[in-house]
Design an enzyme around this catalytic site. Structure first.
Site, PDB file in Angstrom:
ATOM      1  N   SER A  53      18.359  52.026  17.398  1.00  0.00           N
ATOM      2  CA  SER A  53      18.218  53.141  16.458  1.00  0.00           C
ATOM      3  C   SER A  53      16.793  53.670  16.392  1.00  0.00           C
ATOM      4  O   SER A  53      16.551  54.752  15.858  1.00  0.00           O
ATOM      5  CB  SER A  53      18.652  52.710  15.059  1.00  0.00           C
ATOM      6  OG  SER A  53      20.014  52.346  15.047  1.00  0.00           O
ATOM      7  N   HIS A 108      24.783  49.405  -2.188  1.00  0.00           N
ATOM      8  CA  HIS A 108      26.008  48.667  -2.518  1.00  0.00           C
ATOM      9  C   HIS A 108      25.570  47.411  -3.254  1.00  0.00           C
ATOM     10  O   HIS A 108      24.559  46.797  -2.902  1.00  0.00           O
ATOM     11  CB  HIS A 108      26.784  48.324  -1.250  1.00  0.00           C
ATOM     12  CG  HIS A 108      28.069  47.568  -1.479  1.00  0.00           C
ATOM     13  ND1 HIS A 108      28.901  47.832  -2.553  1.00  0.00           N
ATOM     14  CD2 HIS A 108      28.656  46.557  -0.783  1.00  0.00           C
ATOM     15  CE1 HIS A 108      29.951  47.028  -2.483  1.00  0.00           C
ATOM     16  NE2 HIS A 108      29.816  46.245  -1.430  1.00  0.00           N
ATOM     17  N   SER A 249      55.107  72.088   1.161  1.00  0.00           N
ATOM     18  CA  SER A 249      56.410  72.711   0.899  1.00  0.00           C
ATOM     19  C   SER A 249      57.107  72.033  -0.277  1.00  0.00           C
ATOM     20  O   SER A 249      56.782  70.891  -0.648  1.00  0.00           O
ATOM     21  CB  SER A 249      57.292  72.593   2.137  1.00  0.00           C
ATOM     22  OG  SER A 249      57.631  71.232   2.376  1.00  0.00           O
TER      23      SER A 249
END
Length: 364
Positions: A53, A108, A249
């Site tokens: 990275s 987190h 629908s």
């Protein structure tokens, strides 16, 4: 009702002269680093030696250093590496360099809530958890918008931790919703296991397998039970179940009311409650950590291989290979989030955020 905070509630002065280390440069890491940089903050990315990275972060105009160097330099350290790796990295490369008044931040609450990371009493601990993947956090920021961020204070050593969390969240982009480490951790794990990942993936695969076993073409089963899920979720995301039911629908809406309660039965709800209990009492966390530390991820990796070889996945690859717009969108997203971001000049201050207007589609 959840407490929500907006830009006018933020004291930007508490963060504007702080130095932020982003540990990790994955999905969330790249979004945090680039958004905060573009909001005018001093940012460095901390990565292990040899990280793939690093080149992406440097191409985006970010300075990359080792995790320990980043921790030593910064006074706000946001840890954005996988949950199972955080405790060891914290112990070996972050904790030795924490100074009184520093802030330790998370996206987190797992490691704080389950006490895998226990910070010293003289540092602030807060959480800013965007409710969206990193590419969306980055894209919405670049468009002057933002995703909701859950914020929480785990430890207020300086008396300003809440203000700091609000300011960090503003720099990241998005509305701030107040929570706690406990609430975020337990609800996040429950949502992943019972609905968003475990529930939805098992539901889609079971539907696909049912149709194929009954003799229908796998490609048709894929479209009906997997591909169209995005269309339904997008409608729910924009306007809730009511908008979704309005847009499909009458046949589909009737089928929703008629069969939904027979698919999600009392037995399923009991399994959800059992899963929540295992999260609350720490059983799941213990099992997850043992799998990653003692068992060497053997079961986890075996499950990953097994699920990658199902008929649903093989048919899906074939079908998606014919959809050129999916390949184009993926390439464009990568360019915008990582390399292309370097072309954008950093902002001088945190941008204001506003919610986009939504319009309901015509009923078909």
């Amino acid at each position: 009702m959840a407490k929500i905070f907006y830009d006018q509630d933020v004291n930007w002065d508490v963060i504007k002269n702080r130095k932020v280390a982003i540990i990790g440069y994955g999905s969330q890491g790249h979004a945090h680093a680039l958004n905060l940089r573009d909001s005018g903050l001093a940012v460095k990315v901390g990565l292990y030696k040899g990280s793939k990275s690093a080149a992406k972060a440097e191409a985006a105009g970010l300075e990359v250093v080792s995790v320990s160097e980043a921790a030593k330099w910064a006074d706000i350290i946001m840890i954005l590496i996988p949950d199972e790796k955080q405790a060891d990295v914290y112990k070996n490369e972050i904790a030795p360099y924490l100074k009184p008044g520093d802030a330790l931040a998370f996206a987190h609450g797992f490691n704080i809530h389950f006490q895998q990371v226990i910070p010293p009493a003289d540092v602030d601990v807060f959480m800013v958890a965007p409710k969206g993947p990193g590419h969306l956090v980055r894209r919405e920021f670049r468009e002057g918008l933002g995703v909701p961020n859950l914020i929480a204070v785990g430890q207020d050593a300086t008396g300003k931790c809440f203000d700091l969390a609000l300011a960090y969240s503003r720099g990241l982009g998005g509305t701030r919703i107040l929570t706690t480490f406990k609430e975020e951790t337990e609800t996040d794990l429950f949502g992943e296991q019972c609905v968003l990942c475990g529930g939805i993936s098992e539901l889609m695969e079971s539907g696909f397998n049912t149709l194929v076993a009954a003799g229908y073409q796998p490609e048709i089963a894929y479209f009906e039970c997997f591909h169209e899920m995005k269309l339904i979720v997008d409608l729910c995301y924009e306007g809730g179940l009511q908008m979704m039911r309005y847009s499909v629908s009458d046949t589909a809406e009737f089928g929703d009311y008629h069969m939904g309660k027979h698919i999600i039965t009392d037995e399923v709800r009991a399994s959800m409650r059992k899963a929540l209990t295992a999260i609350q009492d720490g059983s799941f966390a213990k099992e997850f950590l043992l799998e990653n530390r003692a068992a060497g991820r053997a079961h986890f990796l075996a499950e990953r291989r097994r699920h990658s070889q199902t008929q649903l996945e093989q048919v899906g690859k074939q079908v998606r290979s014919m959809m050129s717009w999916l390949r184009d969108a993926k390439t464009e997203e990568t360019d915008n989030n990582e390399v292309g971001a370097a072309k954008k000049a950093p902002a001088k201050k945190a941008p204001a955020r506003k919610a986009p207007a939504k319009k309901a589609p015509a009923k078909k």
